[in-house]
Design a protein around this motif. Structure first.
Motif, PDB file in Angstrom:
ATOM      1  N   LEU A  17       0.827  -1.205   0.000  1.00 23.21           N
ATOM      2  CA  LEU A  17       0.000   0.000   0.000  1.00 23.21           C
ATOM      3  C   LEU A  17       0.868   1.264   0.000  1.00 23.21           C
ATOM      4  O   LEU A  17       0.594   2.210  -0.746  1.00 23.21           O
ATOM      5  N   ALA A  18       1.918   1.264   0.802  1.00 26.82           N
ATOM      6  CA  ALA A  18       2.827   2.423   0.816  1.00 26.82           C
ATOM      7  C   ALA A  18       3.491   2.601  -0.548  1.00 26.82           C
ATOM      8  O   ALA A  18       3.614   3.728  -1.044  1.00 26.82           O
ATOM      9  N   LEU A  19       3.893   1.504  -1.173  1.00 23.01           N
ATOM     10  CA  LEU A  19       4.482   1.587  -2.514  1.00 23.01           C
ATOM     11  C   LEU A  19       3.474   2.114  -3.525  1.00 23.01           C
ATOM     12  O   LEU A  19       3.819   2.907  -4.404  1.00 23.01           O
ATOM     13  N   TRP A  20       2.224   1.695  -3.387  1.00 26.71           N
ATOM     14  CA  TRP A  20       1.186   2.175  -4.296  1.00 26.71           C
ATOM     15  C   TRP A  20       1.048   3.692  -4.185  1.00 26.71           C
ATOM     16  O   TRP A  20       0.957   4.389  -5.194  1.00 26.71           O
ATOM     17  N   HIS A  24       1.354   5.960  -7.302  1.00 29.94           N
ATOM     18  CA  HIS A  24       0.098   6.403  -7.913  1.00 29.94           C
ATOM     19  C   HIS A  24      -0.716   7.373  -7.059  1.00 29.94           C
ATOM     20  O   HIS A  24      -1.807   7.764  -7.469  1.00 29.94           O
ATOM     21  N   GLY A  25      -0.231   7.723  -5.903  1.00 29.58           N
ATOM     22  CA  GLY A  25      -1.008   8.554  -4.990  1.00 29.58           C
ATOM     23  C   GLY A  25      -1.104  10.003  -5.436  1.00 29.58           C
ATOM     24  O   GLY A  25      -0.714  10.368  -6.552  1.00 29.58           O
ATOM     25  N   ILE A  29       2.339  13.224  -2.533  1.00 27.89           N
ATOM     26  CA  ILE A  29       2.921  11.985  -1.999  1.00 27.89           C
ATOM     27  C   ILE A  29       3.726  11.256  -3.066  1.00 27.89           C
ATOM     28  O   ILE A  29       4.736  10.632  -2.773  1.00 27.89           O
ATOM     29  N   ARG A  30       3.296  11.349  -4.285  1.00 25.80           N
ATOM     30  CA  ARG A  30       3.906  10.620  -5.402  1.00 25.80           C
ATOM     31  C   ARG A  30       5.373  10.995  -5.597  1.00 25.80           C
ATOM     32  O   ARG A  30       5.780  12.122  -5.357  1.00 25.80           O
ATOM     33  N   ARG A  31       6.167  10.013  -6.044  1.00 23.43           N
ATOM     34  CA  ARG A  31       7.567  10.271  -6.376  1.00 23.43           C
ATOM     35  C   ARG A  31       7.653  11.196  -7.585  1.00 23.43           C
ATOM     36  O   ARG A  31       6.788  11.187  -8.443  1.00 23.43           O
ATOM     37  N   PRO A  32       8.734  11.975  -7.682  1.00 19.03           N
ATOM     38  CA  PRO A  32       8.908  12.822  -8.859  1.00 19.03           C
ATOM     39  C   PRO A  32       9.158  11.970 -10.106  1.00 19.03           C
ATOM     40  O   PRO A  32       9.470  10.787 -10.018  1.00 19.03           O
TER      41      PRO A  32
END
Length: 77
Positions: A17-20, A24-25, A29-32
């Motif tokens: 869930l944290a990886l999601w 995709h969050g 929150i999403r990675r650049p």
């Protein structure tokens, strides 16, 4: 998110869930995008989540967690 918290997690679903959320969050929150991740604070967290996911997935494959497993994969020190 503190890295020691990630390495203490025992539920594969929580790590997934944290990886999601990092993939995709929401925008905050999403990675650049690629090319902008090198020095971003989320990079070590994402790597720790991926490592913890791999360790938890291996442990679900009935690999015994003996002394050698702890020496190689237990990062709670």
């Amino acid at each position: 998110m503190p890295l020691d918290l990630i390495y203490r997690e025992t539920e594969l679903e929580a790590v997934d869930l944290a990886l999601w959320f990092y993939r995709h969050g929401p925008i905050g929150i999403r990675r650049p995008q690629r090319g902008h991740r090198g020095d971003h604070p989320s990079t070590p967290i994402f790597q720790a989540l991926m490592n913890r996911r791999a360790a938890l997935a291996r442990s679900q494959d009935d690999i015994p967690e003996g002394d050698n497993w702890r020496a190689a994969h237990d990062n709670t020190n």
